[in-house]
Design an enzyme around this catalytic site. Structure first.
Site, PDB file in Angstrom:
ATOM      1  N   CYS A 106      88.899 -29.955  57.234  1.00 36.49           N
ATOM      2  CA  CYS A 106      90.621 -30.335  57.495  1.00 36.49           C
ATOM      3  C   CYS A 106      90.669 -31.247  59.013  1.00 36.49           C
ATOM      4  CB  CYS A 106      91.436 -29.659  57.854  1.00 36.49           C
ATOM      5  SG  CYS A 106      93.625 -29.694  58.521  1.00 36.49           S
ATOM      6  N   GLU A 137      85.076 -31.333  53.367  1.00 33.79           N
ATOM      7  CA  GLU A 137      85.754 -31.213  51.480  1.00 33.79           C
ATOM      8  C   GLU A 137      86.590 -31.506  51.205  1.00 33.79           C
ATOM      9  OE1 GLU A 137      88.788 -27.808  51.845  1.00 33.79           O
ATOM     10  OE2 GLU A 137      86.966 -26.276  52.713  1.00 33.79           O
TER      11      GLU A 137
END
Length: 313
Positions: free
Chosen positions: A182, A216
């Site tokens: 993130c 990710e």
């Protein structure tokens, strides 16, 4: 100010729209982008830590539907991310916050203007949990906020004020060997290329581990644009000024090894750039088109990240 959050269910606190009207981060006041229930107790009126302390009175409006405001203003410390809905509580804490003089974590990048620190979630649990809570107001795909033990957080600080301006998290045991989970640059500090710096730093971490890695997936639309900017600049810089600058042909595998970028991300980037043809895993480079692309996109010869400033193990 907040000390502990109780997890209520598995919905990650996601709402259809913003439920906190404004947030004050230090001296910066801004509107929120997304709704989150995780700051609140089950009554949707009281901040979670106050509910646990037996306080059930709140200045926020009661919930009628998911589009209504639950709280007019949330005050968040821009040193440690502790929060309250009372201005006097915020001002009293902010004046004596322990993180004013001592920032958490270890320095991993030290430049003239910014510092990047590695903050371990397992060691600085309260700081990283509160950081994740703040993040949920500005990222719609941010889900993790409690199980911080399994993540490292790389926080970028302004050397002039020693205040955090953004961060990215990295899962310690990623089965896909992702180098970033993130990322967020806080609204007051956006448009200062800090996102690009943090992305570049995440790839340096992978290179130190001799890994070809990436973020990710799936990426948010905003995140994808940030990565395409970094990937395209990195690929163009390597083909124009790097060890591949004299090659008319280079394989995707070779370019991936040099840049540390995954092959599928390079392939996506080349389609985005629309200037390099790929046949049989080989890039056919038209230097003239590439130079025009670099000029149009104001590509600098030197990357933003200064490798001599790295303090990576």
């Amino acid at each position: 100010m907040h000390h502990k959050l109780e997890v209520e269910d598995g919905t990650y606190g996601l709402l259809k729209g913003p439920n906190i009207s404004k947030v004050r981060l230090g001296n910066h006041e801004m509107g929120t982008w997304y709704g989150t229930a995780v700051y609140f107790a089950r009554d949707h009126k009281t901040l979670g830590f106050k509910y646990l302390n037996g306080e059930k009175q709140s200045r926020s409006k009661s919930l009628v539907n998911q589009e209504e405001t639950w709280l007019e203003k949330l005050y968040v410390c821009d040193w440690c991310f502790k929060y309250t809905d009372v201005e006097d509580e915020f001002l009293g804490h902010h004046a004596r916050c322990s993180h004013r003089a001592r920032q958490p974590g270890q320095i991993r990048y030290l430049a003239a203007d910014v510092t990047i620190r590695r903050v371990r979630g397992s060691r600085h649990k309260l700081f990283t949990q509160n950081l994740c809570l703040f993040t949920k107001m500005f990222l719609d795909n941010k889900s993790m906020f409690f199980a911080v033990d399994y993540f490292d957080f790389y926080v970028v600080y302004d050397n002039l004020t020693n205040k955090p301006m953004g961060f990215f998290s990295k899962e310690l045991l990623s089965t896909d060997r992702n180098n970033l989970a993130c990322i967020l640059v806080f609204p007051p500090y956006q448009r200062r290329h800090l996102g690009t710096l943090l992305i570049a730093f995440s790839y340096e971490l992978s290179k130190a581990e001799r890994l070809i890695s990436g973020p990710e997936k799936p990426l948010s639309p905003f995140g994808l644009m940030g990565y395409l900017k970094y990937w395209s600049s990195t690929v163009a810089r390597e083909l124009l000024y790097g060890r591949s600058c004299a090659e008319d042909e280079i394989t995707l595998n070779a370019l991936s090894r040099i840049t540390g970028i995954r092959i599928d991300d390079i392939t996506l980037t080349l389609k985005y750039m629309e200037i390099v043809k790929v046949e049989n895993n080989k890039l056919h480079v038209d230097r003239g088109c590439l130079k025009n692309w670099a000029r149009k996109n104001k590509l600098s010869k030197a990357p933003l990240l200064q490798k001599e400033c790295l303090l990576v193990e």
